[in-house]
Design a protein around this motif. Structure first.
Motif, mmCIF file in Angstrom:
data_model
loop_
_atom_site.group_PDB
_atom_site.id
_atom_site.type_symbol
_atom_site.label_atom_id
_atom_site.label_comp_id
_atom_site.label_asym_id
_atom_site.label_seq_id
_atom_site.Cartn_x
_atom_site.Cartn_y
_atom_site.Cartn_z
ATOM 1 N N ALA A 235 0.771 -1.243 0.001
ATOM 2 C CA ALA A 235 0.120 0.110 -0.005
ATOM 3 C C ALA A 235 0.764 1.166 0.023
ATOM 4 O O ALA A 235 0.290 2.292 -0.198
ATOM 5 C CB ALA A 235 -0.862 -0.068 1.268
ATOM 6 N N SER A 236 2.145 1.266 0.304
ATOM 7 C CA SER A 236 3.054 2.271 0.607
ATOM 8 C C SER A 236 3.547 2.698 -0.875
ATOM 9 O O SER A 236 3.525 2.195 -1.927
ATOM 10 C CB SER A 236 4.098 2.081 1.587
ATOM 11 N N GLU A 237 4.275 3.899 -0.625
ATOM 12 C CA GLU A 237 5.018 4.515 -1.930
ATOM 13 C C GLU A 237 6.284 3.710 -2.367
ATOM 14 O O GLU A 237 6.606 3.988 -3.473
ATOM 15 C CB GLU A 237 5.294 5.984 -1.640
ATOM 16 N N ARG A 238 6.552 2.717 -1.286
ATOM 17 C CA ARG A 238 7.721 1.887 -1.672
ATOM 18 C C ARG A 238 7.441 1.133 -2.699
ATOM 19 O O ARG A 238 8.241 0.349 -3.410
ATOM 20 C CB ARG A 238 8.337 1.286 -0.235
ATOM 21 N N ALA A 239 6.040 0.647 -2.681
ATOM 22 C CA ALA A 239 5.699 -0.223 -4.011
ATOM 23 C C ALA A 239 5.049 0.556 -5.020
ATOM 24 O O ALA A 239 4.293 -0.128 -5.539
ATOM 25 C CB ALA A 239 4.785 -1.299 -3.404
ATOM 26 N N GLY A 240 5.474 1.795 -5.262
ATOM 27 C CA GLY A 240 4.915 2.641 -6.076
ATOM 28 C C GLY A 240 4.743 2.150 -7.746
ATOM 29 O O GLY A 240 4.098 2.961 -8.442
ATOM 30 N N TYR A 241 5.596 1.174 -8.065
ATOM 31 C CA TYR A 241 5.555 0.678 -9.415
ATOM 32 C C TYR A 241 5.030 -0.846 -9.591
ATOM 33 O O TYR A 241 5.231 -1.563 -10.334
ATOM 34 C CB TYR A 241 6.789 0.983 -10.148
#
Length: 260
Positions: A235-241
């Motif tokens: 859900a986080s921006e660390r998984a943005g792609y």
């Protein structure tokens, strides 16, 4: 690792216990604000009390039965624009085809399958108009490793998997990520109590409950936290792609074809 979730608003269905509450705790630890939805007002109120007392983030609750289409509008009115939606509500009963009646099948799918679809339909439009948003569907391992003794759940989870991949395959064009998590056996309070009861009935000793997990990797189920951590990362921006992807949390169980 900072997941950059501080100040985000996370809407979690089925958030009063089990994996949903575990997710709420992880997001709260990361500094996110929460909006929890459940059909059970007593459990939901207790979940809010615990989160308020422990994490000091903004926690709001809505009592709603998401198997009813009109409840989607009720939730959307209470929480119109979260940053993240976690679809988690619903548990489909076990049983073979001859044991699961049409009424039971439809009731279970109305909550989990159509509940996920209807929540996604509403919030996808809201996220698209805003330009960003993330949806995580908590599904279940039976969707990729079907079991005839769990026919309604296997078929339902497979349907949600296909829905997640279909929507997530193009959603980034609208600034939205849609991903899924497939938990295997997870030692929630409900499963723990059930296994203790079975062990007492069948073995005469409730402390022998781990025997029923012996065929799982490392002889144990996943913890709620192990599952919730994956949800929070996705859900986080660390998984943005990452979008249109489903991550399985089962210790490799779905890949070794063993029987639980």
């Amino acid at each position: 690792m900072d997941l950059a979730l501080k100040g985000k608003t996370v809407l979690i269905t089925g958030g009063s216990r089990g994996i949903g509450f575990g997710c709420a705790e992880v997001f709260a630890q990361e500094g996110a604000n929460l909006h929890l939805v459940s059909v059970n007002e007593e459990r939901l109120t207790e979940a809010k009390r615990i989160l308020d007392m422990t994490y000091h983030v903004d926690v709001r609750i809505t009592v709603a039965d998401l198997s009813k289409s009109e409840a989607i509008a009720q939730v959307a009115e209470a929480c119109p624009m979260p940053d993240i939606l976690i679809n988690n509500a619903g548990a489909i009963p076990a049983g073979t085809l001859d044991k699961v009646t049409e009424a039971v099948w439809r009731e279970a799918w109305d909550l989990k399958v159509f509940g996920y679809i209807n929540m996604t339909r509403d919030y996808y439009g809201r996220f698209r108009n805003r330009g960003y948003g993330t949806i995580v569907n908590v599904i279940g391992m039976a969707g990729e490793n079907p079991d005839s003794s769990y026919v309604a759940g296997s078929a339902g989870n497979a349907a949600i998997m296909a829905f997640t991949k279909t929507m997530g395959g193009t959603s980034m064009n609208d600034g939205i990520r849609i991903v899924g998590v497939n938990p295997g056996a997870v030692l929630t309070d409900r499963i723990f109590t059930m296994l203790r009861t079975i062990a007492e009935e069948q073995k005469g000793d409730p402390e022998k409950w781990p025997d029923y997990l012996a065929n799982l990797p490392m002889g144990r189920a996943a913890t709620v936290r192990e599952t919730a951590d994956v949800v929070a990362f996705l859900a986080s921006e660390r998984a943005g792609y990452i979008s249109g992807t489903i991550v399985t949390v089962d210790g490799g169980h779905a890949s070794n074809n063993s029987v639980f």
